[in-house]
Write a protein that holds these residues in place. Sequence first.
Motif, PDB file in Angstrom:
ATOM      1  N   HIS A  44       1.141  -1.212   0.028  1.00  5.64           N
ATOM      2  CA  HIS A  44       0.348  -0.007   0.073  1.00  5.64           C
ATOM      3  C   HIS A  44       0.675   0.934   0.021  1.00  5.64           C
ATOM      4  N   VAL A  45       0.746   2.122  -0.679  1.00  9.17           N
ATOM      5  CA  VAL A  45       2.021   3.001  -1.017  1.00  9.17           C
ATOM      6  C   VAL A  45       0.806   4.418  -1.311  1.00  9.17           C
ATOM      7  N   ALA A  46       1.552   5.108  -0.306  1.00  8.68           N
ATOM      8  CA  ALA A  46       1.070   6.777  -0.726  1.00  8.68           C
ATOM      9  C   ALA A  46       1.550   7.350  -1.039  1.00  8.68           C
ATOM     10  N   LEU A  47       1.877   8.164  -1.477  1.00  6.07           N
ATOM     11  CA  LEU A  47       2.419   9.069  -2.683  1.00  6.07           C
ATOM     12  C   LEU A  47       1.555  10.593  -2.131  1.00  6.07           C
ATOM     13  N   CYS A  48       2.643  11.066  -1.602  1.00  7.18           N
ATOM     14  CA  CYS A  48       2.865  11.902  -0.623  1.00  7.18           C
ATOM     15  C   CYS A  48       3.354  13.625  -1.233  1.00  7.18           C
ATOM     16  N   ILE A  49       2.760  14.597  -2.139  1.00  3.29           N
ATOM     17  CA  ILE A  49       3.289  15.102  -2.327  1.00  3.29           C
ATOM     18  C   ILE A  49       2.856  16.594  -1.776  1.00  3.29           C
ATOM     19  N   ASP A  50       4.133  17.503  -1.852  1.00  2.00           N
ATOM     20  CA  ASP A  50       4.653  19.016  -1.731  1.00  2.00           C
ATOM     21  C   ASP A  50       3.843  19.673  -2.317  1.00  2.00           C
ATOM     22  N   VAL A  51       2.268  20.860  -2.185  1.00  2.00           N
ATOM     23  CA  VAL A  51       1.936  21.549  -3.424  1.00  2.00           C
ATOM     24  C   VAL A  51       2.356  22.648  -3.155  1.00  2.00           C
ATOM     25  N   GLY A  52       3.145  23.242  -2.213  1.00  2.00           N
ATOM     26  CA  GLY A  52       4.433  24.188  -1.924  1.00  2.00           C
ATOM     27  C   GLY A  52       4.318  25.319  -3.221  1.00  2.00           C
TER      28      GLY A  52
ATOM     29  N   ASN B 167       2.405  -3.174 -12.890  1.00  2.00           N
ATOM     30  CA  ASN B 167       2.220  -4.248 -13.807  1.00  2.00           C
ATOM     31  C   ASN B 167       3.259  -5.910 -12.991  1.00  2.00           C
ATOM     32  N   SER B 168       3.134  -5.231 -11.720  1.00  2.00           N
ATOM     33  CA  SER B 168       3.185  -6.715 -10.790  1.00  2.00           C
ATOM     34  C   SER B 168       2.703  -7.107 -10.298  1.00  2.00           C
ATOM     35  N   PRO B 169       2.869  -8.722 -10.611  1.00  2.00           N
ATOM     36  CA  PRO B 169       1.910 -10.196 -10.009  1.00  2.00           C
ATOM     37  C   PRO B 169       1.177  -9.439  -9.147  1.00  2.00           C
ATOM     38  N   TYR B 170       1.813  -8.381  -7.917  1.00  2.00           N
ATOM     39  CA  TYR B 170       0.663  -8.241  -6.715  1.00  2.00           C
ATOM     40  C   TYR B 170       0.269  -7.140  -6.545  1.00  2.00           C
ATOM     41  N   ARG B 171      -1.190  -7.591  -6.431  1.00  2.00           N
ATOM     42  CA  ARG B 171      -2.102  -6.320  -6.117  1.00  2.00           C
ATOM     43  C   ARG B 171      -1.870  -4.808  -5.268  1.00  2.00           C
ATOM     44  N   HIS B 172      -0.979  -4.399  -6.057  1.00  2.00           N
ATOM     45  CA  HIS B 172      -0.414  -3.069  -4.904  1.00  2.00           C
ATOM     46  C   HIS B 172      -1.639  -1.932  -5.015  1.00  2.00           C
ATOM     47  N   ARG B 173      -2.092  -1.289  -3.847  1.00  2.00           N
ATOM     48  CA  ARG B 173      -2.596  -0.163  -3.509  1.00  2.00           C
ATOM     49  C   ARG B 173      -2.314   1.222  -3.722  1.00  2.00           C
ATOM     50  N   PHE B 174      -2.563   2.377  -4.132  1.00  2.00           N
ATOM     51  CA  PHE B 174      -2.007   3.493  -4.288  1.00  2.00           C
ATOM     52  C   PHE B 174      -2.690   4.486  -4.055  1.00  2.00           C
ATOM     53  N   SER B 175      -2.514   5.816  -2.475  1.00  2.00           N
ATOM     54  CA  SER B 175      -3.044   7.026  -2.626  1.00  2.00           C
ATOM     55  C   SER B 175      -2.031   8.126  -2.613  1.00  2.00           C
ATOM     56  N   VAL B 176      -3.308   9.117  -2.581  1.00  2.00           N
ATOM     57  CA  VAL B 176      -2.495   9.696  -2.958  1.00  2.00           C
ATOM     58  C   VAL B 176      -3.238  11.205  -2.305  1.00  2.00           C
ATOM     59  N   VAL B 177      -1.872  11.765  -1.028  1.00  2.00           N
ATOM     60  CA  VAL B 177      -1.621  12.902   0.053  1.00  2.00           C
ATOM     61  C   VAL B 177      -1.096  14.084  -0.596  1.00  2.00           C
ATOM     62  N   THR B 178      -1.791  14.875  -0.320  1.00  2.00           N
ATOM     63  CA  THR B 178      -1.136  16.227  -0.572  1.00  2.00           C
ATOM     64  C   THR B 178      -1.117  16.160   0.759  1.00  2.00           C
ATOM     65  N   PHE B 179       0.785  18.257   1.214  1.00  2.00           N
ATOM     66  CA  PHE B 179       0.900  18.804   1.618  1.00  2.00           C
ATOM     67  C   PHE B 179       1.812  19.649   1.041  1.00  2.00           C
ATOM     68  N   GLY B 180       1.550  21.018   3.266  1.00  2.00           N
ATOM     69  CA  GLY B 180       2.533  21.485   2.416  1.00  2.00           C
ATOM     70  C   GLY B 180       1.308  23.111   1.665  1.00  2.00           C
ATOM     71  N   GLY B 181       0.375  23.394   1.469  1.00  2.00           N
ATOM     72  CA  GLY B 181      -0.236  23.520   1.221  1.00  2.00           C
ATOM     73  C   GLY B 181      -1.169  24.924   2.246  1.00  2.00           C
TER      74      GLY B 181
END
Length: 292
Positions: free
Chosen positions: A26-34, A67-81
Amino acid sequence: MDPKTTETLDRASLARMRRAMRCCEHVALCIDVGAEMASPWGAASADRSRMDVLRHSLGTFLRRKANSPYRHRFSVVTFGGTAPPSTLVPFTEAAEASDALGALVVDEGSPAGPYNFAGLLDHLEGSFTTLDAADTVVRAIIVFGRSYDVPSIPAEHGLVRHPAVVLDVLYLHARLSEPNVRCQEVLDALAGLEPQDPVKTAYFLETGPSSMKLLLDLGLLLAHPAQRDFQDDMAERANVTSERIEELRPPPEPVAVAASAVATSVDDTSGSRRKSQFLPNLGTFMGGGGRK
């Protein structure tokens, strides 16, 4: 892994690592939106902002990871605004996460000054609902994009110490030749997110305006945390240096033009034609030493 290091690991840590190798992520992509993320990516790319390039690169990362054989999941998180850290989409399929990335915008009214990571870490800790699941590894890839202010990292936050969480850091900064940048101090501060667990293989990566370097860094982050080498070892094998990037660059195609019309240019993906665009003492983050 170095045999001497393996001998020092306790049995519980080794057992946890072996179980994690068979888990989905479970991969959270945490993006600075400053506001700095709206700055031009490079001198030759004034029409592309740092956020534009990041969106494209992370889209490539998601497609490869899906493309991985595992069913990875992803979230998108924003911070810095101006708003508190927020989850745009909870853990979902790569396609939905990619759509959320495409809708990211820079908050140009974000407050100036040092960013306090306590809010982001608290938000992630509250949103990670699978921390105790035996079949899941929880990751956060924190993309930080500030060159002029040193962030504040809370000491020994529970999320940093949690045995089931891996925090990777990708630091995007301005050119080191620009005035008033404090990139080394920022990196020193970000080291406060480094785990103390000797089994964890968290990566701390940085790049200036170099598209190829950014893609190489994201390539390193594709690997499952329990199946990748420590950063020092991996960087040595991958030889991710500015000199190696130049070697990998395809030669320019010949252009039949008059000599007087030929102008010297610098490709934005190389950062610069200097020997290296990186700080001289970033061994901790680029695999030159320090993370043993």
